[in-house]
Design a protein around this motif. Structure first.
Motif, PDB file in Angstrom:
ATOM      1  N   GLU A 220       0.855  -1.179   0.000  1.00  0.00           N
ATOM      2  CA  GLU A 220       0.000   0.000   0.000  1.00  0.00           C
ATOM      3  C   GLU A 220       0.897   1.236   0.000  1.00  0.00           C
ATOM      4  N   MET A 221       0.631   2.159  -0.919  1.00  0.00           N
ATOM      5  CA  MET A 221       1.518   3.310  -1.089  1.00  0.00           C
ATOM      6  C   MET A 221       0.714   4.601  -1.005  1.00  0.00           C
ATOM      7  N   ASP A 222       1.389   5.693  -0.658  1.00  0.00           N
ATOM      8  CA  ASP A 222       0.673   6.946  -0.413  1.00  0.00           C
ATOM      9  C   ASP A 222       0.637   7.880  -1.610  1.00  0.00           C
ATOM     10  N   ASN A 223       1.257   7.485  -2.737  1.00  0.00           N
ATOM     11  CA  ASN A 223       1.185   8.366  -3.907  1.00  0.00           C
ATOM     12  C   ASN A 223       1.280   7.564  -5.201  1.00  0.00           C
ATOM     13  N   ILE A 224       0.765   8.152  -6.249  1.00  0.00           N
ATOM     14  CA  ILE A 224       0.648   7.483  -7.541  1.00  0.00           C
ATOM     15  C   ILE A 224       2.007   7.176  -8.161  1.00  0.00           C
ATOM     16  N   GLU A 225       2.990   8.048  -7.952  1.00  0.00           N
ATOM     17  CA  GLU A 225       4.305   7.816  -8.551  1.00  0.00           C
ATOM     18  C   GLU A 225       4.953   6.557  -7.996  1.00  0.00           C
ATOM     19  N   ALA A 226       4.813   6.335  -6.699  1.00  0.00           N
ATOM     20  CA  ALA A 226       5.385   5.126  -6.095  1.00  0.00           C
ATOM     21  C   ALA A 226       4.703   3.875  -6.646  1.00  0.00           C
ATOM     22  N   ILE A 227       3.390   3.952  -6.840  1.00  0.00           N
ATOM     23  CA  ILE A 227       2.670   2.806  -7.394  1.00  0.00           C
ATOM     24  C   ILE A 227       3.148   2.506  -8.810  1.00  0.00           C
ATOM     25  N   LYS A 228       3.272   3.531  -9.642  1.00  0.00           N
ATOM     26  CA  LYS A 228       3.706   3.316 -11.030  1.00  0.00           C
ATOM     27  C   LYS A 228       5.110   2.721 -11.082  1.00  0.00           C
ATOM     28  N   ARG A 229       6.010   3.245 -10.252  1.00  0.00           N
ATOM     29  CA  ARG A 229       7.368   2.702 -10.272  1.00  0.00           C
ATOM     30  C   ARG A 229       7.371   1.242  -9.816  1.00  0.00           C
ATOM     31  N   GLY A 230       6.519   0.925  -8.832  1.00  0.00           N
ATOM     32  CA  GLY A 230       6.446  -0.467  -8.377  1.00  0.00           C
ATOM     33  C   GLY A 230       5.951  -1.393  -9.471  1.00  0.00           C
ATOM     34  N   VAL A 231       4.954  -0.961 -10.235  1.00  0.00           N
ATOM     35  CA  VAL A 231       4.438  -1.778 -11.337  1.00  0.00           C
ATOM     36  C   VAL A 231       5.503  -1.936 -12.416  1.00  0.00           C
ATOM     37  N   GLU A 232       6.216  -0.858 -12.743  1.00  0.00           N
ATOM     38  CA  GLU A 232       7.289  -0.952 -13.742  1.00  0.00           C
ATOM     39  C   GLU A 232       8.363  -1.953 -13.323  1.00  0.00           C
ATOM     40  N   LEU A 233       8.611  -2.048 -12.015  1.00  0.00           N
ATOM     41  CA  LEU A 233       9.633  -2.970 -11.511  1.00  0.00           C
ATOM     42  C   LEU A 233       9.124  -4.405 -11.402  1.00  0.00           C
ATOM     43  N   GLY A 234       7.850  -4.616 -11.715  1.00  0.00           N
ATOM     44  CA  GLY A 234       7.309  -5.966 -11.677  1.00  0.00           C
ATOM     45  C   GLY A 234       6.863  -6.419 -10.300  1.00  0.00           C
ATOM     46  N   LEU A 235       6.611  -5.456  -9.385  1.00  0.00           N
ATOM     47  CA  LEU A 235       6.196  -5.815  -8.026  1.00  0.00           C
ATOM     48  C   LEU A 235       4.722  -6.170  -7.949  1.00  0.00           C
ATOM     49  N   GLY A 236       3.965  -5.830  -8.982  1.00  0.00           N
ATOM     50  CA  GLY A 236       2.543  -6.140  -8.985  1.00  0.00           C
ATOM     51  C   GLY A 236       1.827  -5.311 -10.035  1.00  0.00           C
ATOM     52  N   ILE A 237       0.510  -5.522 -10.125  1.00  0.00           N
ATOM     53  CA  ILE A 237      -0.336  -4.729 -11.000  1.00  0.00           C
ATOM     54  C   ILE A 237      -1.069  -3.691 -10.146  1.00  0.00           C
ATOM     55  N   ALA A 238      -1.794  -2.754 -10.786  1.00  0.00           N
ATOM     56  CA  ALA A 238      -2.502  -1.729 -10.021  1.00  0.00           C
ATOM     57  C   ALA A 238      -3.662  -1.197 -10.844  1.00  0.00           C
ATOM     58  N   ILE A 239      -4.625  -0.586 -10.159  1.00  0.00           N
ATOM     59  CA  ILE A 239      -5.723   0.125 -10.811  1.00  0.00           C
ATOM     60  C   ILE A 239      -5.548   1.605 -10.521  1.00  0.00           C
ATOM     61  N   VAL A 240      -5.395   2.403 -11.579  1.00  0.00           N
ATOM     62  CA  VAL A 240      -5.098   3.830 -11.426  1.00  0.00           C
ATOM     63  C   VAL A 240      -5.878   4.642 -12.458  1.00  0.00           C
TER      64      VAL A 240
END
Length: 304
Positions: A220-240
């Motif tokens: 769980e992350m507090d901002n959209i940029e952290a979520i996008k970077r995590g998805v780019e790194l292959g840590l998971g998918i996301a709904i944004v």
């Protein structure tokens, strides 16, 4: 007693610092101290409690602070009304925004504003959702930007635009080859989510509940940029919101997929204090928001 003295007092209370209040008022720290002593002499009691680390108001100081803020806000509004005689909109408008909206919406606003109202300065403050509402009510901001706006006493809401919510994944992810995805296909996959109390997280959770699905976030992350970077790194998918991944879609570092079940949207609202006089600079910013929203609605949909 002058308004300058009341402003200095309020600045000391809000910043907790004599030196910071001096900087805000372009005077020496000694001058601020003299004004505070004069107020304490006038009321024959201590208004501020001074410690090594911070300055805090006494009970009497807190009462004076609340009253002074109302006076200063109203005086500022009166000054703005008088200055409206100017032929061209000018001045600074403060916008308080949640991070996932302001970061991706304000760039177009600022470019458009520079072309149409070059003397208007837009100052953006990033805040958590509840603080945006507080900023509008207190007068700390002229306009607010939030997702999934909620009616509150003393606040008017103007709808800005709607963002499609999409699944994002890396290009090499198994879901990346699909035209659209079923929500049920997300179950069991590593999932990155906003923090639980954010409006967008609540919106996504409601969609899943409506379809009797549950996703357990791995992070769980507090901002959209952290979520996008995590998805780019292959840590998971996301709904944004799809508007927040324009850059990554253009670079092809992320893929965005709509849902078979339909189009899910996130409403973005502009907050204004009810009954507040809008300075020409603020009205110019509000008009710019609406003009840009019209342009965005006419653009072809983004796809990934």
């Amino acid at each position: 007693m002058q308004l300058e003295s009341l402003k200095m007092f309020c600045d000391v209370v809000e910043t907790g610092s004599f030196s910071r209040a001096a900087q805000l008022n372009h005077v020496t720290q000694s001058a601020v101290s003299q004004q505070i002593r004069a107020l304490e002499t006038r009321y024959e009691q201590r208004l501020l409690s001074r410690s090594a680390r911070q300055v805090t108001p006494t009970p009497a100081g807190e009462r004076l602070f609340r009253g002074c803020k109302e006076i200063l806000i109203r005086f500022s509004e009166v000054e703005q009304e008088i200055q409206e005689q100017a032929s061209e909109a000018s001045g600074t408008t403060i916008v308080s925004s949640i991070y996932s909206v302001g970061l991706h919406e304000l760039q177009n606003i600022q470019r458009h504003l520079l072309q149409t109202h070059p003397k208007v300065n837009l100052r953006l403050n990033y805040q958590r959702n509840d603080q945006v509402y507080d900023d509008i009510l207190s007068g700390a901001a002229d306009l607010g930007l939030v997702a999934y706006p909620q009616s509150r006493a003393g606040i008017d809401i103007v709808e800005f635009r709607k963002d499609d919510l999409v699944l994002i994944c890396p290009p090499q992810h198994p879901l990346a080859s699909l035209a659209k995805v079923h929500l049920s296909q997300l179950v069991g996959l590593p999932f990155l989510a906003f923090e639980r109390e954010t409006p967008t997280r609540k919106g996504v959770d409601k969609i899943l509940r409506d379809y009797q699905l549950s996703l357990m976030p791995t992070m769980e992350m507090d901002n959209i940029e952290a979520i996008k970077r995590g998805v780019e790194l292959g840590l998971g998918i996301a709904i944004v919101p799809i508007a927040s991944v324009r850059h990554e879609l253009a670079l092809k570092t992320l893929m965005a997929k709509h849902f078979v079940e339909g189009t899910f949207t996130r409403t973005i609202g502009i907050l204004l204090r009810k009954g507040k006089f809008l300075a020409r600079s603020t009205q110019a910013v509000l008009d710019t928001f609406q003009a840009v929203a019209t342009q965005e609605n006419s653009r072809p949909p983004l796809s990934g």
